[in-house]
Every structure is written in C-alpha cells, then in structure tokens.
Design a protein around this motif. Sequence first.
Motif, mmCIF file in Angstrom:
data_model
loop_
_atom_site.group_PDB
_atom_site.id
_atom_site.type_symbol
_atom_site.label_atom_id
_atom_site.label_comp_id
_atom_site.label_asym_id
_atom_site.label_seq_id
_atom_site.Cartn_x
_atom_site.Cartn_y
_atom_site.Cartn_z
ATOM 1 N N GLU A 51 -7.382 1.432 2.641
ATOM 2 C CA GLU A 51 -6.593 0.191 2.675
ATOM 3 C C GLU A 51 -6.020 -0.040 4.061
ATOM 4 N N LEU A 52 -5.451 1.007 4.644
ATOM 5 C CA LEU A 52 -4.831 0.895 5.968
ATOM 6 C C LEU A 52 -5.863 0.498 7.020
ATOM 7 N N CYS B 173 0.863 -7.300 4.968
ATOM 8 C CA CYS B 173 0.540 -6.033 4.330
ATOM 9 C C CYS B 173 1.595 -4.998 4.719
ATOM 10 N N ILE B 174 2.110 -4.304 3.734
ATOM 11 C CA ILE B 174 3.156 -3.314 3.984
ATOM 12 C C ILE B 174 2.669 -1.934 3.538
ATOM 13 N N LEU C 221 -12.105 6.869 11.934
ATOM 14 C CA LEU C 221 -11.567 5.515 11.813
ATOM 15 C C LEU C 221 -10.203 5.526 11.112
ATOM 16 N N TRP C 222 -10.027 6.426 10.151
ATOM 17 C CA TRP C 222 -8.724 6.544 9.500
ATOM 18 C C TRP C 222 -7.677 7.033 10.497
ATOM 19 N N ARG C 223 -8.082 8.006 11.304
ATOM 20 C CA ARG C 223 -7.174 8.539 12.330
ATOM 21 C C ARG C 223 -6.756 7.430 13.296
ATOM 22 N N SER D 77 0.869 -1.182 0.000
ATOM 23 C CA SER D 77 0.000 0.000 0.000
ATOM 24 C C SER D 77 0.899 1.224 0.000
ATOM 25 N N PHE D 78 0.761 2.075 -1.019
ATOM 26 C CA PHE D 78 1.692 3.203 -1.142
ATOM 27 C C PHE D 78 1.048 4.359 -1.890
#
Length: 324
Positions: free
Chosen positions: A96-97, A79-80, A148-150, A27-28
Amino acid sequence: MMKTRSCSETGSTSHYTFGAKFGVFLSFRGPDTRTNFTDSLYHALLDKGIHVFIDKKGIDIGEEIGLEILQAINDSKICIPIFSKSYASSSWCLHELKHMMERRKTNELEVLPIFYDVTHADVKLETNVYRYQLTQHKLKHETETVRLWRKALKEAAKIKGWDTKDIGENKRAATYMWDDCGLFPNEGIDVLLLMSLVKVGVKNKLWMHDQLKDLGKGIVRNENCKDSGKRSRVWNHEEALDMMIRKKGTETIEAICANFDGVLLTPEEFTKVPNIRFLAMINGNLSGNFKDLFPELRWLSWKNCPLYLQATNFCPKNLLILDL
C-alpha cells in the motif's frame, strides 16, 4: 453497489463502494493500532463528514493485494500511513505504501504519515526496528520488491507528518484525570492533535483550540442556564467566588476555578460540593478541620498557595495531581 471484502494483513474490514471518491485512505497494522488509535481517528474523521476508506477484517495469509484496494488509494485525496512498531512486518502495508508514494510523485494524492510509536529514524531504516522486518521479507519476496518497499519507507520518512510522541510531558496530568474517568486519553489526545484541536506549546503546555473550549463550555451551560451552582463545572471566577461564599454549591459540581484572594475558606463551604474532582485556586487560605472532606478530589491546583496552611487534617486521599 456495495461490496464488502476481507483484505489486508492489518486485520481490519473494508467497505468499498465502486466509483466513490474517498477523502482519506487509512493504511495501518491492525494488531498495533486497530482497536485504539486508528479506530479513534476513523470515527473522528467520519464525524467531520469525511468519507474514509478503512479495512477492518483482514485477508487470508498469502492472499494477494486486490485491485480494489489499489483503486481505493487512487480514488483518495489523502493517504495516511500509520507507522507503528510492526507496520513494516506486513507485506500488505508495504505494498500500500509503495503505491501511495508512486501516486504522490505525480501529484495525484497527498501522503500524510503518522509516526505512532516509532520515530522518523526508524522509518528511514536508521535503526533496527524496520530494518529487521525488511530482512525477514527477503526470505519470502523478490529482492526488487523489497528494494522498492525500502525506498518507499525512506521517502515517506522525509515527510514531516505527525509524530504522536511530540504531545509533550505536560499531557501527563490530563491523561491521569481522563484515565481515572475510564476514558482513553492517549488515543484521544493523538486524534485531537491530528485534527489541530489541541497543540503542545512552550514548555510542553497543552493548548486547546477555542472551538473545543467553546463547545465544552456550551455543553456545561446547558446543564442549567440560570444557576451556575447546579452545573458540573464552574470556571467563571466571579460566579465561583460568589457561589462558595454564599454556600450555594451542590452535589452536581465536579470542578471549580476561582481567585480566592483575601478569602478564608472553611469546611462548611466545601461540604456543599462533596463530588468535586478538580479544584483550581488562586490565592486564599483554608481554615478548620477538613477531615474526611474531598473524597473525590483528583486534581488540586493552587497558585500563590500560602506558606502556612491554617487547615488541619487536609489530606485528599484520592488525589492524583498536585500543582502548587
């Protein structure tokens, strides 16, 4: 059946095989790392025989995350997330995260973050780097989604992961040489660190895994199995000393490591190796006129260098590194 689709704000392309299991999901944020670090890491993993999910093309603005991407995460062992300066500006990356961290809680996959050009503090939202990007998301996304992202970012920051800034200042010498050769030292070293082929030791000394050393030595030996003077590098002290004293060097040689204790070297020995780029000497001295010699020398390491140099006109004009 192979399906190729464009996906992700990372700006990369993805090849997804339904039913396949992936060793690694990357994931980038494409504009930050796609053509350098991520690409190097991707190919390094492939070379190790690891099945990698990577997205290389990019999605159209406004396109929602596809079920196949979430399934790819589900089907991955590791997962990276590669945290870079603008990673948190991508709602795609954050989605994704979030999904990765949810799967991690159930022990269904491992998350190994890479802190590419940000710190743990940035990802923990202790600085303005990611905090500002999340603030921008509030203008377009629901409050709960951003919350939730935070949460996912803060949880990911607690994982030790890999910090590419911990390579150490001592890598500078190596990067100068590799950069001069037209290579990509920063990305290359980062990948080698990730694969545990190099490490940064005491006083920021760059340490290389024995496997990598043996591989390099094997390649050089195969250049000429019988005559070390016809190889590109001579690191065996006895072979190097014998070659120089007997004036058996050739234009092929680019690097020499030797203990010249009690030896006085003259221009005559070095005219035999005009293309030398790396010279590591222990003890010894130089005598004579060295004008116009060492046109290709980039790195000179001389341990126990004499207080009084007997040579004249010793001035390697293209020298990058001097280590005395």
